[in-house]
Design a protein around this motif. Sequence first.
Motif, PDB file in Angstrom:
ATOM      1  N   LEU A  43       0.825  -1.209   0.000  1.00 23.01           N
ATOM      2  CA  LEU A  43       0.000   0.000   0.000  1.00 23.01           C
ATOM      3  C   LEU A  43       0.860   1.260   0.000  1.00 23.01           C
ATOM      4  CD1 LEU A  43      -3.008  -0.696   2.409  1.00 23.01           C
ATOM      5  CD2 LEU A  43      -3.085  -0.256  -0.046  1.00 23.01           C
ATOM      6  N   LEU A  44       1.998   1.210   0.685  1.00 22.79           N
ATOM      7  CA  LEU A  44       2.892   2.360   0.708  1.00 22.79           C
ATOM      8  C   LEU A  44       3.434   2.653  -0.686  1.00 22.79           C
ATOM      9  CD1 LEU A  44       4.185   4.455   2.617  1.00 22.79           C
ATOM     10  CD2 LEU A  44       6.144   2.897   2.812  1.00 22.79           C
ATOM     11  N   LEU A  45       3.774   1.606  -1.433  1.00 23.67           N
ATOM     12  CA  LEU A  45       4.258   1.776  -2.800  1.00 23.67           C
ATOM     13  C   LEU A  45       3.170   2.341  -3.701  1.00 23.67           C
ATOM     14  CD1 LEU A  45       6.403  -1.456  -3.264  1.00 23.67           C
ATOM     15  CD2 LEU A  45       7.226   0.888  -3.446  1.00 23.67           C
ATOM     16  N   VAL A  46       1.963   1.815  -3.575  1.00 23.00           N
ATOM     17  CA  VAL A  46       0.851   2.320  -4.380  1.00 23.00           C
ATOM     18  C   VAL A  46       0.586   3.785  -4.036  1.00 23.00           C
ATOM     19  CG1 VAL A  46      -1.599   2.092  -4.917  1.00 23.00           C
ATOM     20  CG2 VAL A  46      -0.197   0.046  -4.633  1.00 23.00           C
ATOM     21  N   SER A  47       0.638   4.110  -2.753  1.00 17.38           N
ATOM     22  CA  SER A  47       0.464   5.493  -2.325  1.00 17.38           C
ATOM     23  C   SER A  47       1.513   6.396  -2.943  1.00 17.38           C
ATOM     24  CB  SER A  47       0.546   5.576  -0.798  1.00 17.38           C
ATOM     25  OG  SER A  47       0.656   6.920  -0.365  1.00 17.38           O
ATOM     26  N   SER A  48       2.750   5.919  -2.990  1.00 13.61           N
ATOM     27  CA  SER A  48       3.842   6.700  -3.562  1.00 13.61           C
ATOM     28  C   SER A  48       3.581   7.017  -5.029  1.00 13.61           C
ATOM     29  CB  SER A  48       5.165   5.932  -3.405  1.00 13.61           C
ATOM     30  OG  SER A  48       6.243   6.662  -3.939  1.00 13.61           O
ATOM     31  N   VAL A  49       3.144   6.017  -5.785  1.00 17.44           N
ATOM     32  CA  VAL A  49       2.898   6.194  -7.218  1.00 17.44           C
ATOM     33  C   VAL A  49       1.715   7.133  -7.457  1.00 17.44           C
ATOM     34  CG1 VAL A  49       2.191   5.027  -9.340  1.00 17.44           C
ATOM     35  CG2 VAL A  49       3.918   3.977  -7.861  1.00 17.44           C
ATOM     36  N   VAL A  50       0.612   6.895  -6.761  1.00 15.96           N
ATOM     37  CA  VAL A  50      -0.589   7.715  -6.954  1.00 15.96           C
ATOM     38  C   VAL A  50      -0.326   9.158  -6.516  1.00 15.96           C
ATOM     39  CG1 VAL A  50      -3.004   8.037  -6.280  1.00 15.96           C
ATOM     40  CG2 VAL A  50      -2.120   5.735  -6.716  1.00 15.96           C
ATOM     41  N   SER A  51       0.347   9.313  -5.385  1.00 10.92           N
ATOM     42  CA  SER A  51       0.659  10.663  -4.894  1.00 10.92           C
ATOM     43  C   SER A  51       1.598  11.389  -5.849  1.00 10.92           C
ATOM     44  CB  SER A  51       1.303  10.584  -3.507  1.00 10.92           C
ATOM     45  OG  SER A  51       0.445   9.990  -2.570  1.00 10.92           O
ATOM     46  N   GLY A  52       2.574  10.671  -6.384  1.00  8.81           N
ATOM     47  CA  GLY A  52       3.521  11.278  -7.318  1.00  8.81           C
ATOM     48  C   GLY A  52       2.840  11.791  -8.572  1.00  8.81           C
ATOM     49  N   ALA A  53       1.904  10.999  -9.105  1.00  6.44           N
ATOM     50  CA  ALA A  53       1.178  11.438 -10.300  1.00  6.44           C
ATOM     51  C   ALA A  53       0.382  12.710 -10.001  1.00  6.44           C
ATOM     52  CB  ALA A  53       0.247  10.326 -10.775  1.00  6.44           C
ATOM     53  N   GLY A  54      -0.259  12.757  -8.836  1.00  5.43           N
ATOM     54  CA  GLY A  54      -1.016  13.949  -8.473  1.00  5.43           C
ATOM     55  C   GLY A  54      -0.115  15.153  -8.276  1.00  5.43           C
ATOM     56  N   GLN A  55       1.020  14.957  -7.608  1.00  2.48           N
ATOM     57  CA  GLN A  55       1.962  16.055  -7.402  1.00  2.48           C
ATOM     58  C   GLN A  55       2.454  16.616  -8.722  1.00  2.48           C
ATOM     59  OE1 GLN A  55       5.480  15.955  -8.101  1.00  2.48           O
ATOM     60  NE2 GLN A  55       5.867  18.002  -7.272  1.00  2.48           N
ATOM     61  N   GLY A  56       2.764  15.734  -9.654  1.00  4.88           N
ATOM     62  CA  GLY A  56       3.279  16.172 -10.949  1.00  4.88           C
ATOM     63  C   GLY A  56       2.297  17.058 -11.689  1.00  4.88           C
ATOM     64  N   LEU A  57       1.031  16.677 -11.676  1.00  7.06           N
ATOM     65  CA  LEU A  57       0.015  17.470 -12.373  1.00  7.06           C
ATOM     66  C   LEU A  57      -0.220  18.807 -11.674  1.00  7.06           C
ATOM     67  CD1 LEU A  57      -2.644  14.765 -13.340  1.00  7.06           C
ATOM     68  CD2 LEU A  57      -0.925  15.825 -14.795  1.00  7.06           C
ATOM     69  N   LEU A  58      -0.333  18.784 -10.356  1.00  8.87           N
ATOM     70  CA  LEU A  58      -0.592  20.026  -9.633  1.00  8.87           C
ATOM     71  C   LEU A  58       0.537  21.031  -9.818  1.00  8.87           C
ATOM     72  CD1 LEU A  58      -2.076  18.670  -6.277  1.00  8.87           C
ATOM     73  CD2 LEU A  58      -3.279  20.002  -8.013  1.00  8.87           C
ATOM     74  N   PHE A  59       1.774  20.555  -9.727  1.00 13.58           N
ATOM     75  CA  PHE A  59       2.895  21.477  -9.818  1.00 13.58           C
ATOM     76  C   PHE A  59       3.092  21.993 -11.237  1.00 13.58           C
ATOM     77  CE2 PHE A  59       7.424  22.333 -10.564  1.00 13.58           C
ATOM     78  CZ  PHE A  59       7.581  23.412  -9.709  1.00 13.58           C
ATOM     79  N   SER A  60       3.138  21.092 -12.207  1.00 16.02           N
ATOM     80  CA  SER A  60       3.463  21.507 -13.573  1.00 16.02           C
ATOM     81  C   SER A  60       2.371  22.380 -14.183  1.00 16.02           C
ATOM     82  CB  SER A  60       3.718  20.280 -14.460  1.00 16.02           C
ATOM     83  OG  SER A  60       2.552  19.476 -14.563  1.00 16.02           O
ATOM     84  N   PHE A  61       1.114  22.033 -13.951  1.00 16.86           N
ATOM     85  CA  PHE A  61       0.035  22.843 -14.521  1.00 16.86           C
ATOM     86  C   PHE A  61      -0.154  24.136 -13.741  1.00 16.86           C
ATOM     87  CE2 PHE A  61      -0.809  18.976 -16.771  1.00 16.86           C
ATOM     88  CZ  PHE A  61      -1.382  19.391 -17.963  1.00 16.86           C
ATOM     89  N   GLY A  62       0.167  24.118 -12.446  1.00 13.66           N
ATOM     90  CA  GLY A  62       0.153  25.365 -11.692  1.00 13.66           C
ATOM     91  C   GLY A  62       1.193  26.330 -12.225  1.00 13.66           C
ATOM     92  N   LEU A  63       2.377  25.818 -12.523  1.00 11.41           N
ATOM     93  CA  LEU A  63       3.435  26.642 -13.094  1.00 11.41           C
ATOM     94  C   LEU A  63       3.040  27.165 -14.467  1.00 11.41           C
ATOM     95  CD1 LEU A  63       6.324  27.753 -12.962  1.00 11.41           C
ATOM     96  CD2 LEU A  63       7.126  25.566 -13.901  1.00 11.41           C
ATOM     97  N   ARG A  64       2.431  26.301 -15.256  1.00 11.81           N
ATOM     98  CA  ARG A  64       1.991  26.703 -16.590  1.00 11.81           C
ATOM     99  C   ARG A  64       0.973  27.838 -16.507  1.00 11.81           C
ATOM    100  NH1 ARG A  64      -0.349  22.076 -20.531  1.00 11.81           N
ATOM    101  NH2 ARG A  64       1.681  21.194 -19.917  1.00 11.81           N
ATOM    102  N   ALA A  65       0.054  27.743 -15.547  1.00 13.21           N
ATOM    103  CA  ALA A  65      -0.973  28.779 -15.398  1.00 13.21           C
ATOM    104  C   ALA A  65      -0.360  30.112 -14.974  1.00 13.21           C
ATOM    105  CB  ALA A  65      -2.009  28.328 -14.369  1.00 13.21           C
TER     106      ALA A  65
END
Length: 399
Positions: free
Chosen positions: A306-328
């Motif tokens: 579950l910790l590994l799955v959390s890492s992957v899912v959280s990473g995908a969310g972080q990537g979208l929030l940060f990169s698209f926030g920067l783009r905006a």
Amino acid sequence: MSSGSTPAPARQSLGFAAVVFVFAVVMIGTTLPTPIYPEYQRQFGFSGGTTTVLFAVYAAGVIAALVGVGQLSQIVGRRPMLLAGVVLSLVSAVLFAIGTAESLLFVGRVFSGFSAGILTSTGTVAVLEQAPKARKAVAGALATAANIGGLGLGMFLAGLLAQVTPWPTRAPYVVHAILLVIAGVALLVVRETVEKKQDARFRLQRPGVPSEARRVFAAASIGAVAGFAVCGLYSSVAPNFVGTVLGIHSPLVVGVTTASLFAASAVAQIVLGRLGLVPAIATGSIQLFVGMILLAVALPLASLALLLVSSVVSGAGQGLLFSFGLRAIVAAAPDDRRTEATSAYFVVAYLAISVPAILAGVAEGLIGLTATGVGYAAVMGVLCVVAFAGRGRFAGVAD
């Protein structure tokens, strides 16, 4: 044709690949200590809270470089600043490889943070400028992959070498030093893209938010804080979770667990890079929220899966929030103030990656690792809800 027999397009492609390589190699060094923090704890006898301070020192170095030398490449050129980042990273690798005193680790982290700050401000621009016409469309994604992907590779490389060699606290830095020497040589094929001006004067890169972008900046910062705070948790506290809560003392397992977050972040930014701003922020918020739920469940159950799955899912969310926030933010800010707006965004991000990690380190000593992790996940979950609710502020921003 360029000098010699190498056609100009081929030479440009070579320079482009070299800059991406240099960017990634320097960023690799910033996360090398993460999987071997437990080994440092055994070697020097410091507490888990000390690892969070080490991580905060690194973040402070990044911020100092962003503010102090963010504009310097416009004066001295891109290549000299890239070389400076490589040299500082090499100094950090040497200090960690020596590793005979706790103080060397702190000094090494300062050098590592400063090198990362230089590459964050100069490397991204250099990648975009070096890109051949055929690669312009993917240059931004490759810059992101070099940055975030390098962070993940550093954790994986350190975990692997610490696992398979008898020198867990030295082998990763020796290999990294070799890569840095190669990176320094690779800069020879990189063309200079800045025309130096004799009357140019150095000035600090003051972070600032223009009035036109404040509404978008506030919304984007919420997601950036949540995402980078989670990165800080996995980078500075997760090694203790794996060793103490899960009872697993393998550097490779620690490396894979933490690297998964950054790898997922890089992949999500590339694969989902064509989403619109509002859908991307919504998707990232939901993914990071789900990741925090999984983390809150994984820790009490002591579940590595579950910790590994959390890492992957959280990473995908972080990537979208940060990169698209920067783009905006880039889209909302006036052309002549984009640099200071993006600098402010990075400062917010690196404060978020360090301050909550320090607080988690303090809480760990008071209430324990599991309770700290669950509480941290709950707070980040609330921020995800706020980020999702504020997605409407990105409507109408040119994408």
